[in-house]
Scaffold this motif. Structure first.
Motif, PDB file in Angstrom:
ATOM      1  N   THR A 102    -101.392   1.089  39.636  1.00 46.82           N
ATOM      2  CA  THR A 102    -102.763   1.046  40.132  1.00 46.82           C
ATOM      3  C   THR A 102    -103.769   1.730  39.218  1.00 46.82           C
ATOM      4  OG1 THR A 102    -102.438   3.073  41.406  1.00 46.82           O
ATOM      5  CG2 THR A 102    -101.979   1.004  42.536  1.00 46.82           C
ATOM      6  N   SER A 103    -103.311   2.491  38.243  1.00 44.01           N
ATOM      7  CA  SER A 103    -104.230   3.264  37.410  1.00 44.01           C
ATOM      8  C   SER A 103    -105.043   2.373  36.488  1.00 44.01           C
ATOM      9  CB  SER A 103    -103.460   4.280  36.571  1.00 44.01           C
ATOM     10  OG  SER A 103    -104.357   4.957  35.695  1.00 44.01           O
ATOM     11  N   ILE A 104    -106.316   2.719  36.336  1.00 42.84           N
ATOM     12  CA  ILE A 104    -107.203   1.995  35.422  1.00 42.84           C
ATOM     13  C   ILE A 104    -107.156   2.596  34.019  1.00 42.84           C
ATOM     14  CG2 ILE A 104    -108.736   1.169  37.243  1.00 42.84           C
ATOM     15  CD1 ILE A 104    -110.650   3.478  36.556  1.00 42.84           C
ATOM     16  N   LYS A 105    -106.303   3.598  33.793  1.00 42.22           N
ATOM     17  CA  LYS A 105    -106.264   4.293  32.501  1.00 42.22           C
ATOM     18  C   LYS A 105    -105.255   3.708  31.516  1.00 42.22           C
ATOM     19  CE  LYS A 105    -107.833   8.763  34.222  1.00 42.22           C
ATOM     20  NZ  LYS A 105    -107.480  10.196  34.344  1.00 42.22           N
ATOM     21  N   GLY A 106    -104.560   2.658  31.889  1.00 40.27           N
ATOM     22  CA  GLY A 106    -103.613   2.037  30.978  1.00 40.27           C
ATOM     23  C   GLY A 106    -102.514   2.990  30.539  1.00 40.27           C
ATOM     24  N   GLU A 107    -102.220   3.003  29.238  1.00 34.46           N
ATOM     25  CA  GLU A 107    -101.128   3.818  28.721  1.00 34.46           C
ATOM     26  C   GLU A 107    -101.424   5.319  28.805  1.00 34.46           C
ATOM     27  OE1 GLU A 107     -98.133   2.502  28.089  1.00 34.46           O
ATOM     28  OE2 GLU A 107     -99.143   0.684  28.760  1.00 34.46           O
ATOM     29  N   LEU A 145     -89.637   0.798  46.786  1.00 36.31           N
ATOM     30  CA  LEU A 145     -90.986   0.646  46.248  1.00 36.31           C
ATOM     31  C   LEU A 145     -91.290   1.882  45.409  1.00 36.31           C
ATOM     32  CD1 LEU A 145     -90.946  -0.966  49.052  1.00 36.31           C
ATOM     33  CD2 LEU A 145     -93.422  -0.823  48.913  1.00 36.31           C
ATOM     34  N   VAL A 146     -91.740   1.687  44.190  1.00 33.71           N
ATOM     35  CA  VAL A 146     -92.192   2.779  43.324  1.00 33.71           C
ATOM     36  C   VAL A 146     -93.685   2.568  43.162  1.00 33.71           C
ATOM     37  CG1 VAL A 146     -92.012   3.859  41.054  1.00 33.71           C
ATOM     38  CG2 VAL A 146     -89.958   2.924  42.160  1.00 33.71           C
ATOM     39  N   ILE A 147     -94.471   3.479  43.717  1.00 33.67           N
ATOM     40  CA  ILE A 147     -95.918   3.280  43.818  1.00 33.67           C
ATOM     41  C   ILE A 147     -96.659   4.337  43.021  1.00 33.67           C
ATOM     42  CG2 ILE A 147     -97.886   3.146  45.394  1.00 33.67           C
ATOM     43  CD1 ILE A 147     -95.872   2.388  47.614  1.00 33.67           C
ATOM     44  N   ALA A 148     -97.523   3.899  42.107  1.00 27.10           N
ATOM     45  CA  ALA A 148     -98.392   4.812  41.369  1.00 27.10           C
ATOM     46  C   ALA A 148     -99.598   5.134  42.238  1.00 27.10           C
ATOM     47  CB  ALA A 148     -98.835   4.168  40.061  1.00 27.10           C
ATOM     48  N   ARG A 153     -98.575   6.299  35.591  1.00 28.26           N
ATOM     49  CA  ARG A 153     -97.771   5.262  34.934  1.00 28.26           C
ATOM     50  C   ARG A 153     -96.608   5.886  34.156  1.00 28.26           C
ATOM     51  NH1 ARG A 153     -99.175  -0.266  33.783  1.00 28.26           N
ATOM     52  NH2 ARG A 153    -101.240   0.223  34.575  1.00 28.26           N
ATOM     53  N   LYS A 154     -96.856   7.033  33.517  1.00 26.10           N
ATOM     54  CA  LYS A 154     -95.762   7.744  32.835  1.00 26.10           C
ATOM     55  C   LYS A 154     -94.668   8.118  33.841  1.00 26.10           C
ATOM     56  CE  LYS A 154     -98.275   9.930  28.987  1.00 26.10           C
ATOM     57  NZ  LYS A 154     -99.568   9.283  29.055  1.00 26.10           N
ATOM     58  N   LEU A 155     -95.102   8.551  35.024  1.00 25.57           N
ATOM     59  CA  LEU A 155     -94.125   8.944  36.052  1.00 25.57           C
ATOM     60  C   LEU A 155     -93.386   7.731  36.615  1.00 25.57           C
ATOM     61  CD1 LEU A 155     -96.085  11.745  37.951  1.00 25.57           C
ATOM     62  CD2 LEU A 155     -94.188  12.016  36.335  1.00 25.57           C
ATOM     63  N   THR A 156     -94.092   6.624  36.850  1.00 28.44           N
ATOM     64  CA  THR A 156     -93.387   5.447  37.368  1.00 28.44           C
ATOM     65  C   THR A 156     -92.417   4.899  36.317  1.00 28.44           C
ATOM     66  OG1 THR A 156     -95.253   3.990  36.807  1.00 28.44           O
ATOM     67  CG2 THR A 156     -95.117   4.782  39.088  1.00 28.44           C
ATOM     68  N   ASP A 157     -92.783   4.985  35.036  1.00 29.10           N
ATOM     69  CA  ASP A 157     -91.841   4.615  33.963  1.00 29.10           C
ATOM     70  C   ASP A 157     -90.542   5.400  34.121  1.00 29.10           C
ATOM     71  OD1 ASP A 157     -93.477   2.814  32.574  1.00 29.10           O
ATOM     72  OD2 ASP A 157     -94.118   4.290  31.073  1.00 29.10           O
ATOM     73  N   ALA A 160     -97.915  15.174  40.135  1.00 26.95           N
ATOM     74  CA  ALA A 160     -98.493  15.818  38.953  1.00 26.95           C
ATOM     75  C   ALA A 160     -99.951  16.055  39.322  1.00 26.95           C
ATOM     76  CB  ALA A 160     -98.356  14.936  37.730  1.00 26.95           C
ATOM     77  N   ASP A 161    -100.156  17.036  40.191  1.00 24.79           N
ATOM     78  CA  ASP A 161    -101.501  17.282  40.714  1.00 24.79           C
ATOM     79  C   ASP A 161    -102.153  18.462  39.983  1.00 24.79           C
ATOM     80  OD1 ASP A 161     -99.846  19.219  41.775  1.00 24.79           O
ATOM     81  OD2 ASP A 161    -100.362  18.833  43.862  1.00 24.79           O
ATOM     82  N   ARG A 162    -103.451  18.504  40.033  1.00 20.93           N
ATOM     83  CA  ARG A 162    -104.261  19.540  39.386  1.00 20.93           C
ATOM     84  C   ARG A 162    -103.995  19.588  37.881  1.00 20.93           C
ATOM     85  NH1 ARG A 162    -104.560  24.909  42.008  1.00 20.93           N
ATOM     86  NH2 ARG A 162    -106.786  24.666  41.702  1.00 20.93           N
ATOM     87  N   MET A 163    -103.902  18.406  37.273  1.00 25.25           N
ATOM     88  CA  MET A 163    -103.604  18.279  35.846  1.00 25.25           C
ATOM     89  C   MET A 163    -104.628  18.986  34.958  1.00 25.25           C
ATOM     90  SD  MET A 163    -100.833  16.465  35.094  1.00 25.25           S
ATOM     91  CE  MET A 163    -101.161  15.810  33.466  1.00 25.25           C
ATOM     92  N   VAL A 164    -105.846  19.104  35.416  1.00 25.73           N
ATOM     93  CA  VAL A 164    -106.905  19.687  34.595  1.00 25.73           C
ATOM     94  C   VAL A 164    -106.620  21.155  34.245  1.00 25.73           C
ATOM     95  CG1 VAL A 164    -108.414  20.461  36.490  1.00 25.73           C
ATOM     96  CG2 VAL A 164    -109.417  19.717  34.314  1.00 25.73           C
TER      97      VAL A 164
END
Length: 196
Positions: A9-14, A89-92, A19-23, A173-177
């Motif tokens: 679902t992410s609009i950030k692509g790679e 189901l693996v959901i981003a 997406r890294k986590l679903t990979d 992977a929350d509060r990444m900032v």
């Protein structure tokens, strides 16, 4: 054979953390279950919102639909069939503005069909998609999962449960900032501990 449905679902692509986590989650599952079939549904480009035409299409018997209704229902039915066929189901779930991405909400709206994913009984609603497992890869810049400003994880857990999917796990992977490297590393370690 195990069937895995991966929802992106992410609009950030790679550059996407979810997406890294679903990979990694899918790799973990397929390593443990050789021969597992993986279907990918990338919603990042958008999902048509449901509207009056959608209601008219999906609740009209197939033999009575117009050509436009057939087209509308075919897309929605494809989303539904993928979920019905999946064991896992693996959901981003990237958190946007404290909630779900619009495209993930629209996907859920397409699935929320009385008689297909749930029904009403004298005891209340009953989910019809039982026996499935969901693993959710949640990422956020500043929203802590489960906090009072997290309107994403609780909603997604509720809707999956409403559909009958009670086995739901979150990898966050929350509060990444605040510390992106350590946060991602901790989430990856959680993936590596997942029961496959």
């Amino acid at each position: 054979m195990t069937s895995i449905l991966r929802i992106e679902t992410s609009i950030k692509g790679e550059a996407s953390v979810s997406r890294k986590l679903t990979d990694r989650i899918v790799a973990r599952l397929t390593d443990a279950t050789p021969g597992a079939r993986v279907t990918v549904r990338d919603l990042s480009a958008g999902v048509p919102q449901i509207d009056g035409a959608w209601i008219g299409a999906v609740y009209t018997p197939a033999e009575a639909r117009t050509a436009d209704q057939d087209r509308i229902a075919a897309y929605s039915d494809a989303l539904l069939d993928e979920v019905k066929a999946a064991d896992v189901l693996v959901i981003a779930l990237p958190v946007y503005n404290f909630g779900l991405p619009a495209q993930l909400k629209s996907w859920i709206d397409h699935l929320a069909r009385k008689g297909e994913t749930f029904r009403y009984t004298e005891k209340g609603p009953e989910g019809l998609l039982t026996g499935k497992r969901a693993i959710v890869a949640l990422s956020s810049d500043g929203t802590k999962m489960g906090s009072e400003i997290d309107f994403a994880s609780g909603y997604l857990r509720h809707m999956l449960g409403f559909f009958g999917i009670a086995d739901v796990e979150f990898i966050a992977a929350d509060r990444m900032v605040f510390d992106p490297e350590a946060t991602l590393k901790a989430a990856e370690a959680e993936v590596d501990r997942l029961a496959a």
